[in-house]
Motif scaffolding. Structure first.
Motif, PDB file in Angstrom:
ATOM      1  N   VAL A 161       0.899  -1.249   0.238  1.00  0.00           N
ATOM      2  CA  VAL A 161       0.132  -0.102   0.183  1.00  0.00           C
ATOM      3  C   VAL A 161       0.833   1.330  -0.040  1.00  0.00           C
ATOM      4  CG1 VAL A 161      -1.865  -1.128   1.226  1.00  0.00           C
ATOM      5  CG2 VAL A 161      -0.295  -0.012   2.575  1.00  0.00           C
ATOM      6  N   PHE A 162       2.336   0.976   0.262  1.00  0.00           N
ATOM      7  CA  PHE A 162       3.170   2.143   0.480  1.00  0.00           C
ATOM      8  C   PHE A 162       3.516   2.578  -0.869  1.00  0.00           C
ATOM      9  CE2 PHE A 162       3.775   1.450   5.023  1.00  0.00           C
ATOM     10  CZ  PHE A 162       3.491   2.603   5.499  1.00  0.00           C
ATOM     11  N   THR A 163       2.792   2.780  -1.880  1.00  0.00           N
ATOM     12  CA  THR A 163       3.067   3.391  -3.166  1.00  0.00           C
ATOM     13  C   THR A 163       3.676   4.544  -3.010  1.00  0.00           C
ATOM     14  OG1 THR A 163       0.739   4.655  -3.558  1.00  0.00           O
ATOM     15  CG2 THR A 163       1.279   2.072  -4.324  1.00  0.00           C
ATOM     16  N   LEU A 164       4.489   5.148  -3.876  1.00  0.00           N
ATOM     17  CA  LEU A 164       4.980   6.637  -3.868  1.00  0.00           C
ATOM     18  C   LEU A 164       4.184   7.619  -3.725  1.00  0.00           C
ATOM     19  CD1 LEU A 164       7.755   7.889  -3.924  1.00  0.00           C
ATOM     20  CD2 LEU A 164       7.664   7.989  -6.349  1.00  0.00           C
ATOM     21  N   GLU A 165       2.805   7.495  -4.430  1.00  0.00           N
ATOM     22  CA  GLU A 165       1.883   8.559  -4.035  1.00  0.00           C
ATOM     23  C   GLU A 165       1.128   8.501  -2.688  1.00  0.00           C
ATOM     24  OE1 GLU A 165       2.068   7.558  -8.344  1.00  0.00           O
ATOM     25  OE2 GLU A 165       1.995   6.384  -6.427  1.00  0.00           O
ATOM     26  N   ALA A 166       0.946   7.327  -2.250  1.00  0.00           N
ATOM     27  CA  ALA A 166       0.600   7.170  -0.959  1.00  0.00           C
ATOM     28  C   ALA A 166       1.508   7.617   0.207  1.00  0.00           C
ATOM     29  CB  ALA A 166       0.043   5.664  -0.655  1.00  0.00           C
ATOM     30  N   SER A 167       2.869   7.210  -0.030  1.00  0.00           N
ATOM     31  CA  SER A 167       3.963   7.526   0.958  1.00  0.00           C
ATOM     32  C   SER A 167       3.931   9.077   0.925  1.00  0.00           C
ATOM     33  CB  SER A 167       5.326   6.994   0.589  1.00  0.00           C
ATOM     34  OG  SER A 167       5.093   5.634   0.361  1.00  0.00           O
ATOM     35  N   ILE A 168       3.899   9.762  -0.110  1.00  0.00           N
ATOM     36  CA  ILE A 168       3.999  11.224  -0.018  1.00  0.00           C
ATOM     37  C   ILE A 168       2.770  11.926   0.795  1.00  0.00           C
ATOM     38  CG2 ILE A 168       3.797  13.402  -1.563  1.00  0.00           C
ATOM     39  CD1 ILE A 168       5.442  11.896  -3.621  1.00  0.00           C
ATOM     40  N   THR A 169       1.540  11.152   0.533  1.00  0.00           N
ATOM     41  CA  THR A 169       0.184  11.812   1.081  1.00  0.00           C
ATOM     42  C   THR A 169       0.378  11.666   2.419  1.00  0.00           C
ATOM     43  OG1 THR A 169      -0.936  11.123  -0.975  1.00  0.00           O
ATOM     44  CG2 THR A 169      -2.174  11.691   1.124  1.00  0.00           C
ATOM     45  N   VAL A 170       0.573  10.377   2.822  1.00  0.00           N
ATOM     46  CA  VAL A 170       1.178  10.032   4.199  1.00  0.00           C
ATOM     47  C   VAL A 170       2.233  11.232   4.967  1.00  0.00           C
ATOM     48  CG1 VAL A 170       1.928   8.641   6.137  1.00  0.00           C
ATOM     49  CG2 VAL A 170       0.476   7.776   4.475  1.00  0.00           C
ATOM     50  N   LEU A 171       3.075  11.465   4.459  1.00  0.00           N
ATOM     51  CA  LEU A 171       4.164  12.377   5.085  1.00  0.00           C
ATOM     52  C   LEU A 171       3.645  13.781   4.983  1.00  0.00           C
ATOM     53  CD1 LEU A 171       7.431  11.035   3.127  1.00  0.00           C
ATOM     54  CD2 LEU A 171       6.851  10.999   5.671  1.00  0.00           C
ATOM     55  N   PHE A 172       2.824  13.995   4.149  1.00  0.00           N
ATOM     56  CA  PHE A 172       2.206  15.396   4.022  1.00  0.00           C
ATOM     57  C   PHE A 172       1.195  15.582   5.215  1.00  0.00           C
ATOM     58  CE2 PHE A 172      -1.571  17.890   2.718  1.00  0.00           C
ATOM     59  CZ  PHE A 172      -0.938  19.219   2.560  1.00  0.00           C
ATOM     60  N   PHE A 173       0.332  14.812   5.396  1.00  0.00           N
ATOM     61  CA  PHE A 173      -0.303  14.913   6.687  1.00  0.00           C
ATOM     62  C   PHE A 173       0.284  14.836   8.038  1.00  0.00           C
ATOM     63  CE2 PHE A 173      -3.765  13.287   3.823  1.00  0.00           C
ATOM     64  CZ  PHE A 173      -4.725  14.511   4.216  1.00  0.00           C
ATOM     65  N   ILE A 174       1.593  13.929   7.917  1.00  0.00           N
ATOM     66  CA  ILE A 174       2.351  14.161   9.196  1.00  0.00           C
ATOM     67  C   ILE A 174       2.761  15.446   9.445  1.00  0.00           C
ATOM     68  CG2 ILE A 174       4.425  13.233  10.591  1.00  0.00           C
ATOM     69  CD1 ILE A 174       3.669  10.497   8.958  1.00  0.00           C
ATOM     70  N   GLY A 175       3.514  15.999   8.442  1.00  0.00           N
ATOM     71  CA  GLY A 175       4.066  17.382   8.462  1.00  0.00           C
ATOM     72  C   GLY A 175       3.074  18.539   8.610  1.00  0.00           C
ATOM     73  N   ILE A 176       1.969  18.364   8.036  1.00  0.00           N
ATOM     74  CA  ILE A 176       0.847  19.393   8.341  1.00  0.00           C
ATOM     75  C   ILE A 176       0.604  19.529   9.894  1.00  0.00           C
ATOM     76  CG2 ILE A 176      -1.565  20.106   7.673  1.00  0.00           C
ATOM     77  CD1 ILE A 176       0.752  20.993   5.756  1.00  0.00           C
ATOM     78  N   ALA A 177       0.303  18.283  10.248  1.00  0.00           N
ATOM     79  CA  ALA A 177       0.171  18.101  11.606  1.00  0.00           C
ATOM     80  C   ALA A 177       0.791  18.688  12.658  1.00  0.00           C
ATOM     81  CB  ALA A 177      -0.512  16.488  11.979  1.00  0.00           C
ATOM     82  N   LEU A 178       2.151  18.234  12.505  1.00  0.00           N
ATOM     83  CA  LEU A 178       3.186  18.613  13.262  1.00  0.00           C
ATOM     84  C   LEU A 178       3.446  20.138  13.317  1.00  0.00           C
ATOM     85  CD1 LEU A 178       6.103  15.971  12.793  1.00  0.00           C
ATOM     86  CD2 LEU A 178       4.408  16.191  14.614  1.00  0.00           C
TER      87      LEU A 178
END
Length: 392
Positions: free
Chosen positions: A76-93
């Motif tokens: 499930v960790f496609t490149l697109e999915a990985s970028i999206t996960v990291l985006f939400f982590i970064g915004i929340a932090l």
């Protein structure tokens, strides 16, 4: 197209690591900065060095765990999915850092990955349950250990390690030779030097522990996707953490060092010791440690324990209730002299409860540390569930 996405993914991962540097430097070196043992610049430099050491050594194990074990299908960790996960982590932090509250990077990262796993139906609930249980238990342990120390043992520890800061700097730098050589300033006493070195060393241990756990929060999705190798991922993450420590971490250093509770050097050592011990313990178990929450609750517990020191016991004599007697009144030497109160400083050194424990700031910290991971979890779940490009 893949190369462009990979560049975007690396930039987003570094953005996350930048915010990790901002949110974890405070818990690691806030006590030392609050006790005037080190400057904010010095704290940032040490944070960068020891975070990288922890990430490069033990942190690899946690990267593997988050990148492969939290979800039953790492595909499930496609490149697109990985970028999206990291985006939400970064915004929340970033939200937490803007409010000057150090959010839990582990809770935020695991929450975002859990949102992906829930949307795709591949979340390993057994692994998630184990992590959540330790997230609940570890701050409680930190709180109560610190509370007990603050209530019953603080005075004894204070007499052992606390000292008045001397006039002038701790060290002088001799620049007469080819290389600058640090030397102890002439007004610095030995106790002051030992105490300062101790609290800074414990901060370095906490930074190392943070690296072992938190590097995964920035790079695990990309490494799990197979698009980025482990070594360059850790190197890029370490650089971004150092940048965050030198910039955005200044606000969290103030919050953890002075706003929640007054932290003389003795208190700083207690908080750092309790927090770092618990983080190392959790890292040994392979649990991505909720580093910030443990440190915050340790500070709260110590402040509360010191603010509620008096302890009394009723005693009945001949059927009548005797006057309430403090515990320390029961302790006297053979000559009848009362020993110093248990857990209480000298009268002139005892600040009020309001000075030791700030409920308003604590409430703000606890609220944001729950809101920030919730933002990442909900945002990731809704995106992966309803955006057609992910196909869940």
């Amino acid at each position: 197209m893949v190369e462009v996405l990979l560049v975007v993914g690396v930039l987003v991962a570094m953005f996350v690591a930048y915010n990790i540097g901002g949110s974890t430097t405070g818990p690691a070196f806030g006590p030392a900065v609050g006790a005037d043992a080190i400057s904010k610049t010095g704290a940032a430099a040490l944070m960068g060095v020891f975070f990288f050491l922890g990430a490069w050594t033990i942190g690899r194990n946690v990267v593997t765990k988050l990148g492969s074990e939290l979800v039953v299908d790492p595909g499930v960790f496609t490149l697109e999915a990985s970028i999206t996960v990291l985006f939400f982590i970064g915004i929340a932090l970033l939200v937490g850092n803007v409010f000057g509250v150090p959010a839990s990077t582990s809770m935020t990262a695991v929450g975002a990955i859990a949102g992906l796993g829930l949307a795709g139906g591949v979340l390993d609930f057994a692994v998630m349950g184990e992590i959540v249980v330790w997230w609940v238990v570890s701050p409680i342990i930190g709180f109560w250990v610190s509370l007990i120390v603050g209530r019953y043992f603080y005075a004894r520890l204070n007499r052992m390690v606390a000292m008045e800061r001397s006039d002038g700097p701790l060290l002088d730098v001799d620049r007469s030779g080819v290389l600058p050589i640090p030397r102890v300033h002439r007004t610095t006493n030995r106790r002051e030097l030992i105490g300062t070195v101790t609290v800074v060393a414990i901060g370095c241990l906490m930074a190392f522990s943070s690296g072992t756990s938190n590097i995964a929060n920035a790079v695990a999705p990309l490494v799990g996707s197979g698009e980025l190798a482990m070594d360059p991922a850790i190197l890029l993450g370490g650089v971004a953490v150092a940048i965050g420590a030198f910039t955005i971490a200044r606000r969290t250093l103030e919050t953890m060092g002075s706003d929640i509770t007054e932290l003389p050097l003795t208190a700083a050592i207690v908080v750092a010791t309790v927090s770092s011990t618990l983080v190392v313990f959790l890292s040994a178990l392979g649990i991505p440690a909720s580093f910030v929450v443990i440190a915050t609750m340790s500070i709260v517990g110590l402040g509360w324990g010191r603010a509620t020191r008096p302890v009394t016991v009723p005693e009945a004599v001949s059927g009548e209730e005797a006057p309430r007697v403090t515990v320390d009144a029961l302790a006297a030497d053979e000559e009848g002299e009362r020993l110093p109160p248990i857990g209480e400083e000298d009268a002139e050194e005892v600040p009020s409860g309001a000075d030791l424990f700030n409920p308003a700031t604590t409430a703000r910290v606890v609220l944001m540390q729950n809101v920030v991971p919730a933002i990442a979890t909900l945002g990731a779940y809704l995106t992966f569930r309803f955006v057609p490009m992910f196909g869940f």
